[in-house]
Design an enzyme around this catalytic site. Structure first.
Site: not given
Ligand code: P1T
Length: 388
Positions: A50, A103, A176, A201
């Site tokens: 982690r 978005y 973004d 994406k």
């Protein structure tokens, strides 16, 4: 090193030292934990996956290099990356200026989590006009949150001009950069402070992993983001890290093809009698064509258009295509098409959607890298099903 070379090599130079196997591709390190000989010395610097993992590290090095950033962090999703930015940089009573066209999931995070649970205040402005951003800044403004081009209307904002104003006012700028990918636009070079991506994406590029990333050069903020990422566990898995590393190697090639096809489709749509309006920054008819040429090195593979008619015409058209999949998401090699008002932006209240232009006849396309003639034929097939 130039972009294409970095995309292939950074983070993955073979280890030819004693003990190194010389892999030309970083292995997928699945181990959740790392053993050590001495209690106060983690072997090779790794303790627990982690906190740090060699495959994720390799990806983070590559991601940082593509945005000309000093640091990068890879997250479980784009939304996880955005959440950690908010948790790290905002507190109760702070104010954020955000582009009004974002978005839908980002708007939902802002209104349903940051605003409702943490009393963070948001002003949504049309950032196409820099003055709107400037006028919205208040003494408690901590962040300006931008997308350029926006999802789904392909509006641009002047990242350089906004970053200059933000700097004067001591406000951080987050961009973004999912739609352009670092191949076509590098916001840090334009003065922004933090870049965020949905790696789901273009970076991954094959519609087979969900992920997110943050790139930045400020060490103090990086350390805080990393601390919060480790503390909350919002990390990208080793296998997904491998997929994104692999996807990035062909990013430059893919982006050029996405753009070539998008331009052909945008030009075709402009001539179609069934289309009211096309939104693609590579078209001379785009109101910010000049800014697009200045700010980006290409126009990308995303476009949207208004079909003549209403919801029913959009629905009939969308449900009668063969090559285009009717699906949310974008940036994969395969072409996707969607109805923002019912799908990606359904969580934005109807009144607000209509105010910003996400109308019932708006359709968004993520143009893939198939043959453009086949894609255009498919669109024609859909248009023949509607009578307007
Ligand atoms: O889906 P996720 O990896 O969590 O990324 C969220 C996200 C963030 N930013 C932008 C600009 C995005 O487009 C997305 C996700 N978008 C879609 C799923 C979509 O179809 O638009």
């Amino acid at each position: 090193m130039k972009f294409e070379t970095k995309a292939i090599h950074v983070g993955e130079f073979p280890n030819l030292e004693k003990g190194g196997a010389g892999d030309v591709v970083i292995p997928i390190h699945l181990s959740s934990t790392f053993a050590r000989k001495e209690i106060d010395k983690p072997t090779g610097g790794y303790e627990y996956s982690r906190t740090g993992n060699p495959t994720r590290d390799a990806l983070e090095k590559k991601l940082a290099s593509l945005e000309n950033a000093k640091f990068a962090l890879a997250f479980a999703s784009g939304m996880a990356a955005e959440t950690i930015i908010g948790l790290t940089l905002l507190g109760s009573g702070d104010h954020v200026v955000a582009f009004d066209n974002l978005y839908g999931g980002t708007r939902r995070l802002f209104s349903k989590v940051f605003e409702q649970n943490f009393q963070i205040e948001f002003s949504y402005v049309d950032a196409v006009n820099v003055e709107n951003v400037k006028n919205a800044i208040k003494p408690n403004t901590k962040l300006i949150w931008l997308e350029s081009p926006t999802n789904p209307l392909m509006k641009l904002c002047d990242i350089k001009a906004i970053s200059k104003i933000a700097k004067e006012r001591g406000v951080l700028v987050v961009v973004d950069n999912t739609f352009m990918s670092p191949f076509f636009q590098q916001p840090l070079s334009l003065g922004a402070d933090i870049v965020v991506h949905s790696t789901t994406k273009y970076l991954n590029g094959h519609s087979d992993s969900i992920g997110g990333a943050i790139m930045l050069s400020d060490e103090e903020i990086y350390n805080k983001l990393k601390f919060n990422q480790n503390t909350t566990g919002a990390i990208l898995s080793p296998f997904s890290s491998f997929l994104v590393l692999r996807g990035i190697k062909t990013l430059a090639l893919r982006m050029k093809e996405h753009e070539k096809n998008a331009m052909k489709i945008a030009e075709y749509l402009e001539t179609s009698p069934k289309v009211k309006k096309v939104f693609y920054p590579g078209l001379k008819s785009h109101p910010q064509y000049e800014l697009a040429k200045r700010q980006m090195s290409g126009f990308g593979g995303m476009l949207s258009f208004e079909i003549k008619g209403s919801f029913q015409e959009a629905k009939t058209f969308l449900e009668n295509l063969e090559i285009f999949s009717l699906a949310e998401s974008l940036g994969g090699v395969e072409s996707l098409i969607e109805h923002p008002a019912s799908m990606t932006h359904a969580s934005v209240p109807k009144e607000e959607r209509e105010k910003i232009g996400v109308t019932d006849n708006l359709i968004r396309i993520s143009v893939g890298i198939e043959n453009a003639d086949d894609l255009i034929e498919d669109l024609k097939k859909g248009f023949r099903r509607i009578d307007v």
